[in-house]
Design an enzyme around this catalytic site. Structure first.
Site, PDB file in Angstrom:
ATOM      1  CG  HIS A 135       1.181   5.221   4.077  1.00  0.00           C
ATOM      2  ND1 HIS A 135       0.346   5.180   5.174  1.00  0.00           N
ATOM      3  CD2 HIS A 135       1.844   4.039   4.054  1.00  0.00           C
ATOM      4  CE1 HIS A 135       0.496   4.018   5.791  1.00  0.00           C
ATOM      5  NE2 HIS A 135       1.396   3.309   5.128  1.00  0.00           N
ATOM      6  CG  HIS A 188      -0.334  -0.207   2.530  1.00  0.00           C
ATOM      7  ND1 HIS A 188       0.155  -1.433   2.937  1.00  0.00           N
ATOM      8  CD2 HIS A 188      -0.111   0.649   3.552  1.00  0.00           C
ATOM      9  CE1 HIS A 188       0.641  -1.325   4.161  1.00  0.00           C
ATOM     10  NE2 HIS A 188       0.503  -0.067   4.558  1.00  0.00           N
TER      11      HIS A 188
END
Length: 129
Positions: free
Chosen positions: A117, A115
């Site tokens: 950010h 992922h």
């Protein structure tokens, strides 16, 4: 020790379903800010900046972290960064933003589903951490 650091040290890297898989399946609620056929982006529940969005691929394909990337992941990795730029514009982050990928326990990765950010809305500091 911070709760994020504790979570990262306690996390076990594997290919099992993660909280992100449950968010993709809408089993856990989230505040979605962007979605298409490849990625889902939603607001972090523990924001570290006024704008803190997580961008995840909908299909993990063994990509639990950046250190697990293989040549077949090149397209989705580039796409995650492109989508970060699209969302930054959508969020009004014209003055700048930071993109972060945590990898492994020492990198403070607590969810083993790659992922990105996207952080913004305030002045970032250097070094980051």
């Amino acid at each position: 020790m911070s709760s994020e650091k504790e979570a990262a040290l306690a996390a076990v890297p594997n290919d099992n379903p993660t909280i992100f898989d449950k968010i993709i399946k809408r089993e856990i609620p989230s505040t979605v800010v962007y979605e298409d056929e490849k990625v889902l982006a939603f607001r972090d529940i523990n924001p570290q900046a006024p704008t803190h969005i997580l961008i995840i691929p909908k299909v993990k394909d063994g990509l639990t972290g950046l250190s697990k990337a293989e040549e077949r992941h090149v397209e989705i990795l580039g796409y995650l960064l492109y989508v970060a730029k699209v969302i930054a514009k959508q969020e009004g982050l014209e003055d700048g933003y930071r993109v972060v990928i945590n990898d492994g326990p020492s990198g403070c990765q607590s969810v083993y589903h790659i992922h990105v950010h996207l952080l913004g809305g305030r002045q970032m500091n250097w070094p980051p951490g």
